[in-house]
Design an enzyme around this catalytic site. Sequence first.
Site, PDB file in Angstrom:
ATOM      1  N   SER A 152     -54.398  -7.362 -28.768  1.00 34.29           N
ATOM      2  CA  SER A 152     -55.748  -6.818 -28.708  1.00 34.29           C
ATOM      3  C   SER A 152     -55.815  -5.445 -29.374  1.00 34.29           C
ATOM      4  CB  SER A 152     -56.196  -6.770 -27.240  1.00 34.29           C
ATOM      5  OG  SER A 152     -57.579  -6.541 -27.136  1.00 34.29           O
TER       6      SER A 152
ATOM      7  N   HIS B 216     -58.439 -14.697 -24.429  1.00 38.51           N
ATOM      8  CA  HIS B 216     -57.932 -13.424 -24.940  1.00 38.51           C
ATOM      9  C   HIS B 216     -56.857 -12.811 -24.041  1.00 38.51           C
ATOM     10  CE1 HIS B 216     -58.329  -9.960 -27.612  1.00 38.51           C
ATOM     11  NE2 HIS B 216     -58.285  -9.173 -26.562  1.00 38.51           N
TER      12      HIS B 216
END
Length: 522
Positions: A127, A332
């Site tokens: 990320s 994610h």
Amino acid sequence: MFAKSSWQQYFLELERGADLAHVPDSHRCPSHESGCVAASPCVLFDGERSRSDLAKLGYILADAGFDVWLGNYRGNSYSNQHISLDTDSADYWDFSWHENGFYDLPAMIDHIRSQTGQDKIFYIGHSMGTTGFYVMGSMRPEYNDKIRAMFSLAPIAYMSHMTSPFLQLISKYITELQVLRALIGFNEFSPNSEFLAEAGQLTCSDEAPTQSVCGNIVFLFTGFDSQQLNETMLPVILGHTPAGASTRQIIHYGQEVKSGYFRQYDHGSLENVLKYGSLDPPDYDLSKVNAPVALHYSNNDWLASPTDVDALESELPNVIGKFLVPLDQFNHIDYLWAIDAKTLVLRALIGFNEFSPNSEFLAEAGQLTCSDEAPTQSVCGNIVFLFTGFDSQQLNETMLPVILGHTPAGASTRQIIHYGQEVKSGYFRQYDHGSLENVLKYGSLDPPDYDLSKVNAPVALHYSNNDWLASPTDVDALESELPNVIGKFLVPLDQFNHIDYLWAIDAKTLVYDTVISIMRQY
């Protein structure tokens, strides 16, 4: 252990994972030893979450013999010190992920290199940990040479196709948020606190009726995947996440969503002219990021969409692989917390180690479906031919129940994968474990080729035109590298296939007699 971002006087905490390892020191490789890669430094960065979230991967790498370092950006709960400012100061929070990439990462990389004596390190980012890397690689390209390889989990650069409702909302009201930040000093975004930890324990524990709500709150940001969420861990997750971030970091992502560009922070036209010399902020030049990069992405990632990952790949000059996580629901944050993250992301085949073993079931199925009396007998033969090449004239169909009852006789899944790697690469080389483990095992990003020039025993090559696994062209390539080929013999039957060497009705006259004749000469 702290690394100092000297230009801006922040102290950045690096945790060295020596205590993570279960491998005795006597079995480890000293980081200063020449040619030794077992202790190759490997730094892990997430960015917006705490170091504990990366510990799972850290343990795996430490057990494999890597010198693991867990990094923390400024503003993180573990990296919130400054030489003169405290976290109540607006000036302390006057940074975005641009500063993380431009100042923080180089400072920590330099510190690791100085402590280990290694010129290059591995970098694994998730990320925001990937965003900072791409900033560093483009703005300070000299650091590309200090990276063995970068592994980008849920890579974030372009964001115009992300579907997170949270960031969609941020991007819609980006101007208002910037004004709000300036007017009321809204500088720190959702810090971790004792309150959040206690609230997480009360509302997300196994006993709490609101546990499923906690999971859905997390999913609203990142994508839904209830199957991979260990709900028992929710109190811990929400008690440590987010671990502290600057509001400007979040705004900067909102600007990316709105503009569709991967560029520096937009301060507004007037300040942009003063700072950048242009009305708009400059784009990051990804063509300068020439470190080897592996991209790991998933279809259900609401922040790093496959389309945006494709855009990133198209601009990076040295992508060594792009790997889709083989689970449609993978989101994610699953890279950090998913129940099966180890097997799905690290490509380990746990629990699937044997390929199509022989069993009583296969033997019985072969007898029922492939006997002379079975109407499906011809189908059995065709199934075999799909793997090896068609040759119905040489197949003794009466033998099919026996053949399929004993074949395959058991093999490792890795053996099959190894053959698949050969097909894809076009090389005859050792097993490809992936770039990271290749360096650990072989000392290079790619596996080494087998040196066929050393095979100096007398070799006779027997091949056929209808062999779907050993093609004549590949046999020619093999012959060209073997130093002592005593003969190359084409089976005199055009239909002869790969398994006919074992089962063909006329195998004796077509192949075996020739083999025995040559054996008698030696």
